[in-house]
Write an enzyme that holds these catalytic residues in place. Structure first.
Site, PDB file in Angstrom:
ATOM      1  N   ASN A  47       0.837  -1.203   0.000  1.00 11.42           N
ATOM      2  CA  ASN A  47       0.000   0.000   0.000  1.00 11.42           C
ATOM      3  C   ASN A  47       0.870   1.250   0.000  1.00 11.42           C
ATOM      4  O   ASN A  47       1.910   1.317   0.655  1.00 11.42           O
ATOM      5  CB  ASN A  47      -0.969   0.001   1.188  1.00 11.42           C
ATOM      6  CG  ASN A  47      -0.312  -0.073   2.539  1.00 11.42           C
ATOM      7  OD1 ASN A  47       0.716  -0.728   2.704  1.00 11.42           O
ATOM      8  ND2 ASN A  47      -0.892   0.576   3.521  1.00 11.42           N
ATOM      9  N   ILE A  48       0.426   2.227  -0.772  1.00 15.50           N
ATOM     10  CA  ILE A  48       1.136   3.506  -0.873  1.00 15.50           C
ATOM     11  C   ILE A  48       0.119   4.607  -0.600  1.00 15.50           C
ATOM     12  O   ILE A  48      -0.874   4.749  -1.329  1.00 15.50           O
ATOM     13  CB  ILE A  48       1.792   3.678  -2.258  1.00 15.50           C
ATOM     14  CG1 ILE A  48       2.834   2.567  -2.465  1.00 15.50           C
ATOM     15  CG2 ILE A  48       2.435   5.059  -2.371  1.00 15.50           C
ATOM     16  CD1 ILE A  48       3.485   2.558  -3.829  1.00 15.50           C
ATOM     17  N   GLU A  49       0.357   5.353   0.463  1.00 14.49           N
ATOM     18  CA  GLU A  49      -0.592   6.371   0.909  1.00 14.49           C
ATOM     19  C   GLU A  49      -0.208   7.753   0.385  1.00 14.49           C
ATOM     20  O   GLU A  49       0.851   7.939  -0.228  1.00 14.49           O
ATOM     21  CB  GLU A  49      -0.660   6.359   2.445  1.00 14.49           C
ATOM     22  CG  GLU A  49      -1.146   5.014   2.960  1.00 14.49           C
ATOM     23  CD  GLU A  49      -1.384   4.978   4.454  1.00 14.49           C
ATOM     24  OE1 GLU A  49      -0.896   5.880   5.179  1.00 14.49           O
ATOM     25  OE2 GLU A  49      -2.070   4.031   4.896  1.00 14.49           O
ATOM     26  N   CYS A  58      -4.206   0.447  -2.452  1.00 15.95           N
ATOM     27  CA  CYS A  58      -4.040  -0.760  -1.633  1.00 15.95           C
ATOM     28  C   CYS A  58      -2.955  -1.658  -2.246  1.00 15.95           C
ATOM     29  O   CYS A  58      -2.701  -1.626  -3.451  1.00 15.95           O
ATOM     30  CB  CYS A  58      -5.332  -1.551  -1.581  1.00 15.95           C
ATOM     31  SG  CYS A  58      -6.660  -0.776  -0.661  1.00 15.95           S
ATOM     32  N   GLU A  60      -3.082  -4.835  -2.795  1.00 14.02           N
ATOM     33  CA  GLU A  60      -3.633  -5.807  -3.756  1.00 14.02           C
ATOM     34  C   GLU A  60      -3.760  -5.193  -5.145  1.00 14.02           C
ATOM     35  O   GLU A  60      -3.378  -5.787  -6.153  1.00 14.02           O
ATOM     36  CB  GLU A  60      -5.025  -6.287  -3.297  1.00 14.02           C
ATOM     37  CG  GLU A  60      -5.042  -6.980  -1.956  1.00 14.02           C
ATOM     38  CD  GLU A  60      -5.291  -6.029  -0.799  1.00 14.02           C
ATOM     39  OE1 GLU A  60      -4.754  -4.893  -0.822  1.00 14.02           O
ATOM     40  OE2 GLU A  60      -6.014  -6.416   0.129  1.00 14.02           O
ATOM     41  N   CYS A  95     -10.133  -5.218   0.905  1.00 12.84           N
ATOM     42  CA  CYS A  95     -11.270  -4.290   0.936  1.00 12.84           C
ATOM     43  C   CYS A  95     -12.198  -4.564  -0.248  1.00 12.84           C
ATOM     44  O   CYS A  95     -11.834  -5.266  -1.203  1.00 12.84           O
ATOM     45  CB  CYS A  95     -10.784  -2.844   0.927  1.00 12.84           C
ATOM     46  SG  CYS A  95     -10.271  -2.246  -0.692  1.00 12.84           S
ATOM     47  N   CYS A  98     -10.864  -3.691  -3.786  1.00 14.73           N
ATOM     48  CA  CYS A  98      -9.894  -4.678  -4.301  1.00 14.73           C
ATOM     49  C   CYS A  98     -10.593  -5.966  -4.721  1.00 14.73           C
ATOM     50  O   CYS A  98     -10.203  -6.593  -5.705  1.00 14.73           O
ATOM     51  CB  CYS A  98      -8.816  -4.950  -3.264  1.00 14.73           C
ATOM     52  SG  CYS A  98      -7.685  -3.549  -3.066  1.00 14.73           S
TER      53      CYS A  98
HETATM   54  N1  THU Z   1      -5.242  -1.315   2.662  1.00 14.58           N
HETATM   55  C1  THU Z   1      -4.718  -2.192   1.741  1.00 14.58           C
HETATM   56  O1  THU Z   1      -3.579  -1.998   1.266  1.00 14.58           O
HETATM   57  N2  THU Z   1      -5.460  -3.247   1.363  1.00 14.58           N
HETATM   58  C2  THU Z   1      -6.705  -3.523   1.832  1.00 14.58           C
HETATM   59  O2  THU Z   1      -7.362  -4.446   1.352  1.00 14.58           O
HETATM   60  C3  THU Z   1      -7.266  -2.731   2.924  1.00 14.58           C
HETATM   61  C4  THU Z   1      -6.549  -1.453   3.219  1.00 14.58           C
HETATM   62  C5  THU Z   1      -4.423  -0.172   3.090  1.00 14.58           C
HETATM   63  C6  THU Z   1      -4.927   1.158   2.612  1.00 14.58           C
HETATM   64  C7  THU Z   1      -4.336   2.095   3.651  1.00 14.58           C
HETATM   65  O3  THU Z   1      -3.035   2.462   3.253  1.00 14.58           O
HETATM   66  C8  THU Z   1      -4.242   1.245   4.913  1.00 14.58           C
HETATM   67  O4  THU Z   1      -4.387  -0.099   4.497  1.00 14.58           O
HETATM   68  C9  THU Z   1      -5.286   1.570   5.950  1.00 14.58           C
HETATM   69  O5  THU Z   1      -6.556   1.557   5.410  1.00 14.58           O
END
Ligand code: THU
Length: 137
Positions: A47-49, A58, A60, A95, A98
């Site tokens: 995940n990259i915010e 996300c 995935e 999520c 995804c």
């Molecule tokens: N996140 C994912 O990478 N995959 C998921 O299926 C659920 C959420 C990440 C997004 C965000 O960077 C962090 O988790 C918190 O929501």
């Protein structure tokens, strides 16, 4: 490497490695994913915010989009792992967004490996179980 040479545990360990590349300074929740193609290749993602939050991707989708961008269309499994500051306390289920993206490319029997420990232990489910009644055009 061919598909049958990659075990669920190996895919789980690849997801754990990928999780270390997470950029998640806002949630501190790190996620890694390792996607196995039917031809036996593995594509990973984390995940990259973003400071603006909504551009966050996300793990995935990062793995799936990277694979598709590299010409892949057929997938057999994905391993997913997550935890606060990398501390894996149990499953991180994908999520809804995804799951929908998985359904674009994957059939209901697509294997979803949910990693439960830093040793690569896991539970297995399928896309069909996680997302029945998929939206399709
Ligand atoms: N996140 C994912 O990478 N995959 C998921 O299926 C659920 C959420 C990440 C997004 C965000 O960077 C962090 O988790 C918190 O929501």
């Amino acid at each position: 490497m061919t598909e049958n040479k990659i075990t669920s545990r190996e895919l789980a360990l690849a997801a754990i490695e990928a999780m270390k590349k997470s950029y998640s300074p806002y949630s501190n929740f790190t996620v890694g994913a390792a996607l196995l193609t039917k031809s036996g290749k593995v594509y990973t993602g984390a995940n990259i915010e973003n400071a603006s939050y909504t551009p966050t991707i996300c793990a995935e989708r990062n793995a799936i989009f990277t694979a598709v961008h590299n010409g892949e269309r057929e997938f057999s499994a994905i391993a997913i792992v997550g935890g606060l500051k990398g501390d894996i306390k149990g499953i991180t289920a994908p999520c809804g967004v995804c799951r929908q993206v998985m359904s674009e490319f994957c059939s209901p029997d697509f294997k979803v490996i949910l990693v439960t420990s830093s040793e690569g232990e896991y539970e297995e489910t399928t896309l069909g179980e996680l997302l029945p009644y998929t939206f399709k055009l």
